[in-house]
Every structure is written in C-alpha cells, then in structure tokens.
Design an enzyme around this catalytic site. Structure first.
Site, PDB file in Angstrom:
ATOM      1  CB  ALA A  19      -1.103   0.073   1.210  1.00 59.73           C
ATOM      2  N   GLY A  23       4.377   8.458   0.758  1.00 57.40           N
ATOM      3  CA  GLY A  23       5.289   8.824   1.676  1.00 57.40           C
ATOM      4  C   GLY A  23       6.464   8.013   1.637  1.00 57.40           C
ATOM      5  CG  ASP A  25       7.109   5.832   7.326  1.00 57.21           C
ATOM      6  OD1 ASP A  25       8.181   5.975   7.285  1.00 57.21           O
ATOM      7  OD2 ASP A  25       6.108   6.752   7.810  1.00 57.21           O
ATOM      8  CB  CYS A 113      -9.060   4.941   7.083  1.00 57.70           C
ATOM      9  SG  CYS A 113      -8.060   5.006   5.418  1.00 57.70           S
ATOM     10  N   GLY A 137       3.442   0.411   5.411  1.00 54.44           N
ATOM     11  CA  GLY A 137       4.369   1.302   6.193  1.00 54.44           C
ATOM     12  C   GLY A 137       4.090   1.648   7.714  1.00 54.44           C
ATOM     13  CB  CYS A 209      -5.630  12.060   4.762  1.00 48.72           C
ATOM     14  SG  CYS A 209      -7.055  10.993   4.675  1.00 48.72           S
TER      15      CYS A 209
END
Length: 401
Positions: A19, A23, A25, A113, A137, A209
C-alpha cells in the site's frame, strides 16, 4: 521453508502488494521487499479530492502523493496502480466522521480507514491479485505466536501506530506484514536515501488526510450542511451560561474558546446532542473511571468471553499518544466495561480504548473497542457528583476496587 515474511516459498515466487501512500515509509517498504527479491506490486488509493478539501479548485486529487508513489514505483521497476476509492471513503470514513461529531462524539477516522478501507477493501483486492501478503508502512510489529499472529508495539515508541490498528481481525493480521516495525524513523529515512528514493526528505503528514487545513468543522459543514444546530451552554449545576452555534465546535476537555465568562476555569465535560447542549464544569468533572465499550475486537490467545469472565487486567490507552493506564476489562450484563485504576481526564464517546498486555511492559496489543460512555465525562445537571479522586495503581493491581 519460510521466507523473511514467514511465508512458504522463495521471495521471487511470492507476490506482495504494498500500500503506497506516496510517503517515505511505504516507499521504503516497497524498496526493501523489491531488494529482497519479492514480486512486488504497488497500489495507491485515491481516497478524497484534495482540491475540495482545501477549498481550491484545480488542485489535483491528492496529486502530489499519487505522483510521488508513481515515481517511486517507476524507479524500483515495479507495477503500480491507482485505485479510485473516493466514493467508498466518503461514505465509510468521512460521512461517519461527520455524523459522529454531530452526535457529540470525538471520532478517530484513521482507525475507521484501516478497518473499512485498507484492511478490508484493499486487502480483498490484494488477495484477488494473487498476493500472499499486503505490506504497509505502519510502525507496528506483527509476530507469529503460539495461537496465531500477534500485534506488538513498534520498536520506535515515538512512531508506534498500534493504537490505530486495534480493530484488525486475526484473519486480516495473518495476511498483513509491517516491515518497519523494528526500525526507528531516522533509519527509515537513511534507507530511503540509500535506495535513491525521491521522497527521502518528504515531511510526514500531521493532520487527518481529508482535513489538511486542520479545521474539521469546515469538512463537517460541507458534508452535512445545516446539520449543526445552536443551543445552550449549561453548567453542570443547571445554570444556563450562554449560547453556542453547534456542538461540533467543541470537544470534551476544552477550556479555551468556550464563549462564556465565569469566575472559575470551566471545561467542556459533556456534549449532549439530544438537547443541543454544551455542558461545562470544573476540571474535576472531567475524570472518568468506568467506560462502556461497543464493537470490541479481541486479539488475545483465549476467547474474549473467557478472558473477561472474571475480569482481565490490561494496560489501556485512550489516546494514540496517551499513557498506558492499568485497567480491568469485564463483561457486565452483556456490556463490555473498562475500570480504569487511576481514571482518565477528558474521555469522550467515539474515542477508542485500546488494550495492551499487562505483562511484558504492554508491548503486545490485545484489541480494543469504541467508547460508548464514560462516567466522568457523561455528567449531566441532574446527576452531578463530586469529582473522582484517582486511586493508586499499586492498590488497583493488588485487587482493590
């Protein structure tokens, strides 16, 4: 023979979906697994319209993050797909976020989420693509235990995200992998530089987000126009102190900006959606000792009913960055009850109460649930009581009630 992900087969024969949020990570996760020889496939979810969220037309839908993920995938030489989950996310996460605030709760959308999008819909997509695992991550450790896969806090306690994963089911946990669980953040960035990733110096996201401006009331008003109703600001002793324009503008524990003058410091101790009231009182009214939960998820070795029958001792966390509090979890007349040894200030319905093992320093996550009510934060003018005094943790763990 098991590979580094505790899966059967050589890495080259093992497909892993990563996924990729764009970013550092998740990008490092993809790079690490690619470097180890796995058949890596990257997926980025388009979850919301970033332009609408910040109020600027013409802004790409979370465009920077999607483009960053795409560039990383190209550099690594792995397939990359962008899936449009915007409608699903708006309904399952954003809509419930707004409704929760309107009902006087304090929601945690990142948990929702993970629970309803990433570890449900995306996980099913990964399985459909023939993947043996879905890697993310998140800073959390998953370890094979005697009774199945276990979740543990990350080695870097400042980055630990186990709180947000309490709703992960045992079946999901067996399919998920978290390669960053043993790494500190600075080492993750060092790996990003060593892999030559363009996102190596990208800053971490700090806000929800879909609330990039930090003003969640604007999101609620846009999703549920006209739903916020004015009402009274009421003292716990029954006095009406003023008026408010909507309970969504307040949170449990708030002191500043309440909008009333008083001779003593006042805090928001309750949001009564049914009466459209903001209830305020002295700080002592914020302390809660007994919580009731709904939708409890359990990751312990024995069935929850067995563990909770006589009361199971845990370390409980109410906020993602809050301390671990000694507590007992039990079931009373079909309701899950958490007794906090020392109490907790500012507890709000809608928050998560997450359980960690009382032994081993609270490293293992045992599950958690959503708070329905809290005895201190739920005071109304007709049941006002004296502030609760905290009890020593030592007496609680010794069996004192």
């Amino acid at each position: 023979m098991l590979n580094s992900l505790h899966l059967e087969g050589r890495p080259a024969e093992t497909r892993v979906v990563v996924a990729m949020s764009g970013g550092v990570d998740s990008s490092v996760v993809a790079a690490l697994l690619k470097d180890q020889g796995y058949d890596v496939l990257g997926i980025t979810l388009q979850l919301y319209d970033h332009g609408e969220a910040v109020g600027r037309k013409g802004t790409c839908c979370a465009g920077t993050d999607i483009q960053d993920a795409r560039r990383v995938a190209e550099a690594l030489g792995i397939p990359h797909y962008v899936l449009d989950y915007e409608a699903r996310f708006k309904q399952a996460v954003m809509g419930e976020f707004a409704d929760s605030y309107l009902s006087g709760e304090t929601p945690v959308p990142c948990v929702a989420c993970n629970q309803k999008i990433k570890f449900h819909d995306l996980l099913e997509t990964a399985e459909g693509l023939g993947a043996a695992a879905l890697a993310t991550g998140h800073y959390v450790k998953s370890l094979p235990g005697p009774a199945g896969w276990e979740l543990h806090r990350a080695a870097d306690k400042e980055r630990d995200q186990s709180y947000f994963l309490f709703a992960t089911t045992p079946a999901q946990l067996s399919f998920l992998r978290f390669p960053l669980g043993d790494l500190p953040k600075d080492e993750t960035r060092a790996l990003a530089r060593s892999f030559g990733l363009t996102v190596a110096e990208k800053s971490d996201s700090q806000d929800i987000c879909f609330v990039p401006t930090g003003r969640y009331t604007q999101v609620i008003e846009r999703l549920r126009p006209g739903a916020a109703e004015p009402g009274n600001i009421v003292h716990v002793d029954g006095r009406v102190l003023g008026r408010h324009t909507g309970i969504i503008n307040y949170t449990i524990g708030q002191r500043r900006g309440i909008g009333v003058a008083a001779s003593e410091p006042l805090y928001v101790v309750k949001l009564d959606a049914g009466r459209c009231e903001v209830v305020v009182g002295p700080r002592g009214c914020l302390r809660a000792r007994t919580l009731t939960l709904r939708d409890v998820n359990w990751l312990g070795d024995e069935p929850f009913e067995t563990a909770a029958a006589l009361g199971v001792e845990v370390l409980a966390r109410i906020r993602s960055t809050g301390p671990l509090r000694p507590a007992t979890v039990s079931v009373e007349n079909g309701t899950v009850v958490v007794d906090l040894a020392e109490g907790e200030e500012g507890v709000s319905p809608g928050q998560a109460c997450v359980f960690y093992a009382a032994t081993g320093g609270g490293e293992r996550l045992l599950g958690g649930g959503w708070i329905k009510s809290a005895d201190g934060a739920w005071m109304a003018r007709d049941d006002f009581a004296a502030p609760l005094e905290p009890r020593p943790a030592e007496a609680f763990l010794a069996g004192s009630r």
